[in-house]
Design an enzyme around this catalytic site. Sequence first.
Site, PDB file in Angstrom:
ATOM      1  N   CYS A  92       0.833  -1.205   0.000  1.00 23.62           N
ATOM      2  CA  CYS A  92       0.000   0.000   0.000  1.00 23.62           C
ATOM      3  C   CYS A  92       0.870   1.259   0.000  1.00 23.62           C
ATOM      4  O   CYS A  92       1.486   1.593   1.022  1.00 23.62           O
ATOM      5  CB  CYS A  92      -0.926  -0.019   1.219  1.00 23.62           C
ATOM      6  SG  CYS A  92      -1.850   1.495   1.482  1.00 23.62           S
ATOM      7  N   CYS A  95      -0.163   4.029   2.457  1.00 23.01           N
ATOM      8  CA  CYS A  95       0.227   3.663   3.827  1.00 23.01           C
ATOM      9  C   CYS A  95       1.646   4.143   4.129  1.00 23.01           C
ATOM     10  O   CYS A  95       1.942   4.592   5.244  1.00 23.01           O
ATOM     11  CB  CYS A  95       0.157   2.147   4.014  1.00 23.01           C
ATOM     12  SG  CYS A  95      -1.485   1.427   3.811  1.00 23.01           S
TER      13      CYS A  95
END
Length: 323
Positions: A92, A95
Site C-alpha cells: 500500500c 500507507c
Amino acid sequence: MQPNRPARTDPRAAAQQAQMAASLAGAVDLAAVKARGEAAARAQAAPPPSAAAPAGAPGSAVVDVTEATFQSEVLDRSFQVPVVLDLWAEWCQPCKQLSPVLERLATEGAGSWVLAKIDVDANPALAQGLRVQGIPAVKAVWQGQLVAEFTGAIPEEQARQFVTELVAATTGGGLPGAVEGGEDELPEDPRLDEAEAALDRGDLAAAEAAYRSILDAEPDHPVAGLALRQVQLFRRAEEAGPDALSAAEAAPDDVAAQTRAADFLLGTGDVDAAFALMLDVVRRTAGEDRDAARKHLVELFGIVGDEDPRVGPARRALMTALF
C-alpha cells in the site's frame, strides 16, 4: 432553589430534591466503580507508554500489534491512554506516506497516546473484526471502545489535529499514571459509611464533606475521587434547578448557561439530553468557548463512566465534532 434554603419550604424544591436523591442512588454506584477498576487492572500493571522506549518494546509509544497481542497492546492499553490503530500493508503506497507521519506524532506525544501498527495481510482476522474496508485505515480506541476513525492518507496537519482532538476528548492531555479504581480488589473502608449514609438521606452537602475528608487523608483513594465528582455534579444540578433549561434556551451563546442546563439534565437522570446539549455547544462554538464546552462534556463522561453504553457513542460524536 437557593443553595441553603430548606427544601420543605418550597414544594417544587422538595420534589426536585427527591428526584435528585433518586437519581443519585443510581449514579454513585460503588459496585460500578469497583467493576471499572477491575477491568482496568491489567492496564495499571503494565508500564506506561513512553517515547523513550525503543519502538516495539514494552511501553513504547509505537508498537507492532498481532492477533496474539491485540488484547494487551490495544484493549488493555486503552485504559491508560488512547490507542490509535494504523492498519497498513506492505504493498500500500498511501500507507507508506501516512505511517511515518503517525509514528513521528506518536513520538512527539511522549506517551500521551500509543500508535499500534497492524499489518492487515499478516493479521486478517483483526482486519475483518475491525471491519476494514480500505487502507490505510486509522481507528482510535479508548477504554476498550472505538471512538473515532478515518480512511485514506491525509496531510500531516490533519493527522496532528486528529490525535490532538483525540487526546483532548479522552485524557485531556495528561500523561498516564495510575488508573482510578485500578486495584484488583477494593478493600472495605468504614470511612465511606458516613458518605453513603448522607446519600441515603439526600444530604449532598454532608456527602461531599465526607468524601473530601477521605481525600484529604488519602488523595489517591480508589472510590472517593469519582464519588466526590458525582456528588458535586448533583449539587450543581440542585442549585441550577429546572429554571436552568429556560435560561439556556434564552441565551444559546452563553456557554456557562448551557453547562448549568447540562448539569441539571444529567442530575435528573437525562443522560442523553445532557450529552446532546453539550455536543451542540461544541459544534457551534469556537476558540475558548468551544474548549470550555469540550472540557465540561469530558467531565460529564467521567462522571457517568465509560462502562455506560451511552458514553461511547457520545465520545465518537465529540470526536466527529472536533475533527
